[in-house]
Design a protein around this motif. Sequence first.
Motif, PDB file in Angstrom:
ATOM      1  N   UNK A  26      52.114  30.251  34.091  1.00 31.07           N
ATOM      2  CA  UNK A  26      53.086  30.231  32.991  1.00 31.07           C
ATOM      3  C   UNK A  26      54.222  29.244  33.281  1.00 31.07           C
ATOM      4  N   UNK A  27      54.559  29.073  34.549  1.00 31.83           N
ATOM      5  CA  UNK A  27      55.608  28.137  34.951  1.00 31.83           C
ATOM      6  C   UNK A  27      55.068  26.712  35.006  1.00 31.83           C
ATOM      7  N   UNK A  28      53.868  26.572  35.565  1.00 33.34           N
ATOM      8  CA  UNK A  28      53.240  25.260  35.743  1.00 33.34           C
ATOM      9  C   UNK A  28      51.769  25.375  35.341  1.00 33.34           C
ATOM     10  N   UNK A  29      51.442  25.017  34.104  1.00 25.24           N
ATOM     11  CA  UNK A  29      50.068  25.214  33.621  1.00 25.24           C
ATOM     12  C   UNK A  29      49.043  24.251  34.237  1.00 25.24           C
ATOM     13  N   UNK A  30      48.881  24.364  35.547  1.00 28.48           N
ATOM     14  CA  UNK A  30      47.882  23.562  36.259  1.00 28.48           C
ATOM     15  C   UNK A  30      46.560  24.328  36.247  1.00 28.48           C
ATOM     16  N   UNK A  31      45.485  23.629  35.961  1.00 28.44           N
ATOM     17  CA  UNK A  31      44.162  24.253  35.853  1.00 28.44           C
ATOM     18  C   UNK A  31      43.796  25.016  37.121  1.00 28.44           C
ATOM     19  N   UNK A  32      44.172  24.507  38.281  1.00 23.93           N
ATOM     20  CA  UNK A  32      43.833  25.158  39.538  1.00 23.93           C
ATOM     21  C   UNK A  32      44.448  26.554  39.624  1.00 23.93           C
ATOM     22  N   UNK A  33      45.686  26.706  39.153  1.00 27.31           N
ATOM     23  CA  UNK A  33      46.341  28.014  39.185  1.00 27.31           C
ATOM     24  C   UNK A  33      45.598  29.008  38.294  1.00 27.31           C
ATOM     25  N   UNK A  34      45.181  28.555  37.139  1.00 29.45           N
ATOM     26  CA  UNK A  34      44.428  29.401  36.218  1.00 29.45           C
ATOM     27  C   UNK A  34      43.099  29.807  36.838  1.00 29.45           C
ATOM     28  N   UNK A  35      42.405  28.866  37.434  1.00 29.89           N
ATOM     29  CA  UNK A  35      41.107  29.152  38.060  1.00 29.89           C
ATOM     30  C   UNK A  35      41.248  30.141  39.221  1.00 29.89           C
ATOM     31  N   UNK A  36      42.280  29.985  40.027  1.00 28.01           N
ATOM     32  CA  UNK A  36      42.493  30.901  41.152  1.00 28.01           C
ATOM     33  C   UNK A  36      42.762  32.310  40.635  1.00 28.01           C
ATOM     34  N   UNK A  37      43.608  32.421  39.621  1.00 25.61           N
ATOM     35  CA  UNK A  37      43.906  33.726  39.035  1.00 25.61           C
ATOM     36  C   UNK A  37      42.666  34.385  38.454  1.00 25.61           C
ATOM     37  N   UNK A  38      41.859  33.614  37.761  1.00 22.33           N
ATOM     38  CA  UNK A  38      40.619  34.142  37.174  1.00 22.33           C
ATOM     39  C   UNK A  38      39.677  34.624  38.267  1.00 22.33           C
ATOM     40  N   UNK A  39      39.517  33.824  39.299  1.00 23.35           N
ATOM     41  CA  UNK A  39      38.634  34.209  40.403  1.00 23.35           C
ATOM     42  C   UNK A  39      39.129  35.482  41.079  1.00 23.35           C
ATOM     43  N   UNK A  40      40.430  35.587  41.288  1.00 18.00           N
ATOM     44  CA  UNK A  40      40.992  36.781  41.932  1.00 18.00           C
ATOM     45  C   UNK A  40      40.745  38.018  41.078  1.00 18.00           C
ATOM     46  N   UNK A  41      41.044  37.929  39.778  1.00 17.97           N
ATOM     47  CA  UNK A  41      40.817  39.083  38.907  1.00 17.97           C
ATOM     48  C   UNK A  41      39.336  39.416  38.792  1.00 17.97           C
ATOM     49  N   UNK A  42      38.475  38.418  38.764  1.00 18.19           N
ATOM     50  CA  UNK A  42      37.030  38.667  38.674  1.00 18.19           C
ATOM     51  C   UNK A  42      36.554  39.434  39.908  1.00 18.19           C
ATOM     52  N   UNK A  43      37.005  39.009  41.081  1.00 15.06           N
ATOM     53  CA  UNK A  43      36.604  39.691  42.309  1.00 15.06           C
ATOM     54  C   UNK A  43      37.175  41.097  42.363  1.00 15.06           C
ATOM     55  N   UNK A  44      38.437  41.249  41.971  1.00 15.58           N
ATOM     56  CA  UNK A  44      39.054  42.580  41.972  1.00 15.58           C
ATOM     57  C   UNK A  44      38.311  43.512  41.020  1.00 15.58           C
ATOM     58  N   UNK A  45      37.964  43.000  39.841  1.00 17.50           N
ATOM     59  CA  UNK A  45      37.256  43.839  38.871  1.00 17.50           C
ATOM     60  C   UNK A  45      35.865  44.205  39.383  1.00 17.50           C
ATOM     61  N   UNK A  46      35.182  43.275  39.993  1.00 14.48           N
ATOM     62  CA  UNK A  46      33.847  43.554  40.528  1.00 14.48           C
ATOM     63  C   UNK A  46      33.908  44.655  41.586  1.00 14.48           C
ATOM     64  N   UNK A  47      34.981  44.681  42.360  1.00 14.62           N
ATOM     65  CA  UNK A  47      35.116  45.686  43.412  1.00 14.62           C
ATOM     66  C   UNK A  47      35.596  47.034  42.893  1.00 14.62           C
ATOM     67  N   UNK A  48      36.516  47.022  41.944  1.00 14.06           N
ATOM     68  CA  UNK A  48      37.189  48.263  41.544  1.00 14.06           C
ATOM     69  C   UNK A  48      36.753  48.805  40.183  1.00 14.06           C
ATOM     70  N   UNK A  49      36.313  47.929  39.287  1.00 13.07           N
ATOM     71  CA  UNK A  49      35.892  48.354  37.944  1.00 13.07           C
ATOM     72  C   UNK A  49      36.997  49.158  37.246  1.00 13.07           C
ATOM     73  N   UNK A  50      38.194  48.598  37.202  1.00 12.16           N
ATOM     74  CA  UNK A  50      39.305  49.305  36.571  1.00 12.16           C
ATOM     75  C   UNK A  50      39.817  48.547  35.351  1.00 12.16           C
ATOM     76  N   UNK A  51      40.501  49.274  34.499  1.00 10.06           N
ATOM     77  CA  UNK A  51      40.991  48.703  33.242  1.00 10.06           C
ATOM     78  C   UNK A  51      42.049  47.638  33.456  1.00 10.06           C
TER      79      UNK A  51
END
Length: 171
Positions: A26-51
């Motif tokens: 949100x501060x610096x819309x760099x594609x790498x930041x978005x990709x890292x965030x997506x990857x982190x949430x994807x992995x967290x969701x795969x492990x925890x399966x939470x809302x």
Amino acid sequence: RVLKPETCNNPETLGLYGAIHKRLWEIDPAAQLLDIGITAYARAFALKQDHYTGINFAFMLDLRAREHLKAGQLDDAITDHTLAIRMRKDVAQIARAHLERLPEELGNEHFWVLASLWEAALGTGETVAMAGYEAALRSMNVADWMQDTWQWQGKKLRALLEEYAALSQQA
């Protein structure tokens, strides 16, 4: 002890790592930041399966879908947007099951599960379900910041989806 969120398998750490990158983007819309965030949430969701991680994962997928459209990458945009819709459907299923097991006396947790259901319904265009969840959320006696948070996130998601639709029309 040093945290290594890039390689850890702790869903709480990954969720926080995703949230940090969501805010950094949100501060610096760099594609790498978005990709890292997506990857982190994807992995967290795969492990925890939470809302919580699922709904944030879906939001970030739609952010990236919009960015793909802006860059003329229609196939990637459609893919991310479709994955976001599917994730919201998964979140709704998980959240409804969670509510069945959750006593209503656990107000804050009950509230956040309903907020995820509301956001999932918004993101999938289920207006009737969305209205029901919204009425339930507004009727709950919780801190003002909690009420403000789901409404603020909803405004951001509405604007994002409207922009995505407009850009899709131009593509």
